[in-house]
Enzyme design. Structure first.
Site, mmCIF file in Angstrom:
data_model
loop_
_atom_site.group_PDB
_atom_site.id
_atom_site.type_symbol
_atom_site.label_atom_id
_atom_site.label_comp_id
_atom_site.label_asym_id
_atom_site.label_seq_id
_atom_site.Cartn_x
_atom_site.Cartn_y
_atom_site.Cartn_z
ATOM 1 N N HIS A 142 0.829 -1.427 0.113
ATOM 2 C CA HIS A 142 -0.044 0.082 -0.036
ATOM 3 C C HIS A 142 0.870 1.332 -0.026
ATOM 4 O O HIS A 142 0.416 2.427 0.491
ATOM 5 C CB HIS A 142 -0.928 0.091 1.160
ATOM 6 C CG HIS A 142 -2.211 -0.937 0.962
ATOM 7 N ND1 HIS A 142 -3.090 -0.537 0.057
ATOM 8 C CD2 HIS A 142 -2.326 -2.144 1.543
ATOM 9 C CE1 HIS A 142 -4.030 -1.379 0.277
ATOM 10 N NE2 HIS A 142 -3.776 -2.373 1.213
ATOM 11 N N GLN A 188 -1.307 -12.973 5.222
ATOM 12 C CA GLN A 188 -2.625 -12.294 5.901
ATOM 13 C C GLN A 188 -3.969 -13.190 5.602
ATOM 14 O O GLN A 188 -3.956 -13.825 4.495
ATOM 15 C CB GLN A 188 -2.842 -11.076 5.239
ATOM 16 C CG GLN A 188 -1.887 -10.149 5.504
ATOM 17 C CD GLN A 188 -2.348 -8.554 5.357
ATOM 18 O OE1 GLN A 188 -1.385 -7.873 4.631
ATOM 19 N NE2 GLN A 188 -3.091 -8.005 5.939
ATOM 20 N N GLU A 225 -7.619 -12.105 5.073
ATOM 21 C CA GLU A 225 -7.980 -10.762 5.043
ATOM 22 C C GLU A 225 -9.065 -11.062 3.856
ATOM 23 O O GLU A 225 -9.671 -10.133 3.108
ATOM 24 C CB GLU A 225 -7.264 -9.632 4.662
ATOM 25 C CG GLU A 225 -6.090 -9.874 3.534
ATOM 26 C CD GLU A 225 -5.371 -8.463 3.403
ATOM 27 O OE1 GLU A 225 -5.550 -7.304 3.908
ATOM 28 O OE2 GLU A 225 -4.536 -8.461 2.449
ATOM 29 N N ASP A 277 -9.696 -5.282 5.042
ATOM 30 C CA ASP A 277 -9.724 -6.279 3.816
ATOM 31 C C ASP A 277 -10.909 -7.224 4.260
ATOM 32 O O ASP A 277 -11.676 -7.620 3.435
ATOM 33 C CB ASP A 277 -8.778 -6.670 3.242
ATOM 34 C CG ASP A 277 -8.149 -5.257 2.282
ATOM 35 O OD1 ASP A 277 -8.912 -4.662 1.722
ATOM 36 O OD2 ASP A 277 -6.704 -5.029 2.408
HETATM 37 C C1 3PY Z 1 -6.242 -4.660 6.526
HETATM 38 O O1 3PY Z 1 -6.547 -4.358 7.250
HETATM 39 O O2 3PY Z 1 -6.626 -5.081 5.403
HETATM 40 C C2 3PY Z 1 -4.642 -4.927 6.369
HETATM 41 O O3 3PY Z 1 -4.164 -5.280 5.680
HETATM 42 C C3 3PY Z 1 -4.062 -4.094 7.502
HETATM 43 O O4 3PY Z 1 -2.766 -3.687 7.293
HETATM 44 MG MG MG Z 2 -5.017 -5.603 3.881
#
Ligand code: 3PY
Ligand code: MG
Length: 258
Positions: free
Chosen positions: A45, A150, A152, A178
């Site tokens: 990001h 992650q 997400e 996300d």
């Molecule tokens: C999210 O909240 O989607 C993240 O990736 C946090 O950095």
């Molecule tokens: Mg994210």
């Protein structure tokens, strides 16, 4: 180089970090001076790429703060370049499946765990810091490199027990923004369905013997996260922390100057 964050996670000493998106080596040094345990150099990001990441890793090493990087995408060059400049762990966003994780591990870990490509590079002083034979170096970096996908997406959540248990995965980093968007409840973090998803991820990590790291935008959220059982917390990002701290002071100065 020993991965101090890995050790802190193993010891349960509640490591705390933040994201870096400014690309400033001075900021990374300041974060080390401030006593944070790790930085996540954000190649997803922010405009930061591998070349800038190398400079930020140097700054992190100078101040003994563990440098992780969030990768821009799940691809061999994206992962390999960051590891070769010396980041000690990867946070991998936008994971949708166990197959995504299999590919991540194959790019990030040397054989026999994965198929990481080998070349002397900054991570080993271009061959001058090699801890033994090529096989020793491979084993060293496999052991010391944290691979943290992650969770997400709703798809990753649906298979999280399998993903957390995969070989080569050291832990899971929850991206609340996300994940809530993917679950069609954007930003509705107090929704019981969202909270149940967080519990499910923590439980999957516990069962697999893996670490679970959470993101929060508030100082209160850090304490709440550790109390809930997260092994590590990522607090905010460098630019937002700077703005908040400065805004507080600007407002105070304006009040005092009335
Ligand atoms: C999210 O909240 O989607 C993240 O990736 C946090 O950095
Ligand atoms: Mg994210």
């Amino acid at each position: 180089m020993k991965n101090m964050l890995k050790e802190k996670l193993a010891q349960g000493v509640k490591p705390l970090g933040t994201f870096v998106g400014t690309g400033s080596a001075a900021v990374v040094e300041c974060l080390g001076c401030a006593g944070l345990d790790f930085v996540i150099l954000d190649n997803e990001h922010s405009p930061i790429e591998a070349e800038t990441t190398a400079e930020l890793v140097r700054a992190a090493e100078r101040r003994s703060i563990t440098p992780l990087a969030r990768v821009r995408e799940i691809s061999r060059p994206a992962i390999l370049k960051l590891l070769d400049v010396g980041v000690q762990g990867l946070i991998i966003p936008d994971v949708h499946s166990a197959e995504d994780v299999r590919r991540i591990v194959s790019f990030a870990k040397y054989a026999p765990v994965g198929q990481r490509g080998f070349c002397p590079s900054r991570k080993d002083g271009w061959g001058t810091d090699m801890p033994g034979s090529v096989a020793d170096v491979m084993a060293h970096f496999n052991r010391e490199t944290l691979v943290i996908p992650q969770c997400e997406t709703a798809e990753a959540l649906a298979d999280i027990e399998h993903i957390a248990a995969m070989d080569g995965v050291d832990g899971i980093f929850i991206g609340p923004f996300d994940l809530s968007i993917s679950m069609e409840m954007p930003g509705d973090f107090s929704n019981p369905v969202f909270q149940a998803a967080i519990d499910r991820i923590i439980k999957a990590c516990r069962k697999a013997g893996k670490k679970c790291i959470f993101f929060t935008g508030t100082v209160e959220g850090i304490a709440a996260g550790f109390a809930r059982g997260f092994d590590g917390m990522a607090y905010s990002l460098d630019a937002a922390i700077f703005i908040e701290a400065l805004r507080e002071r600007v407002e105070k100065a304006r009040q005092l100057s009335k």
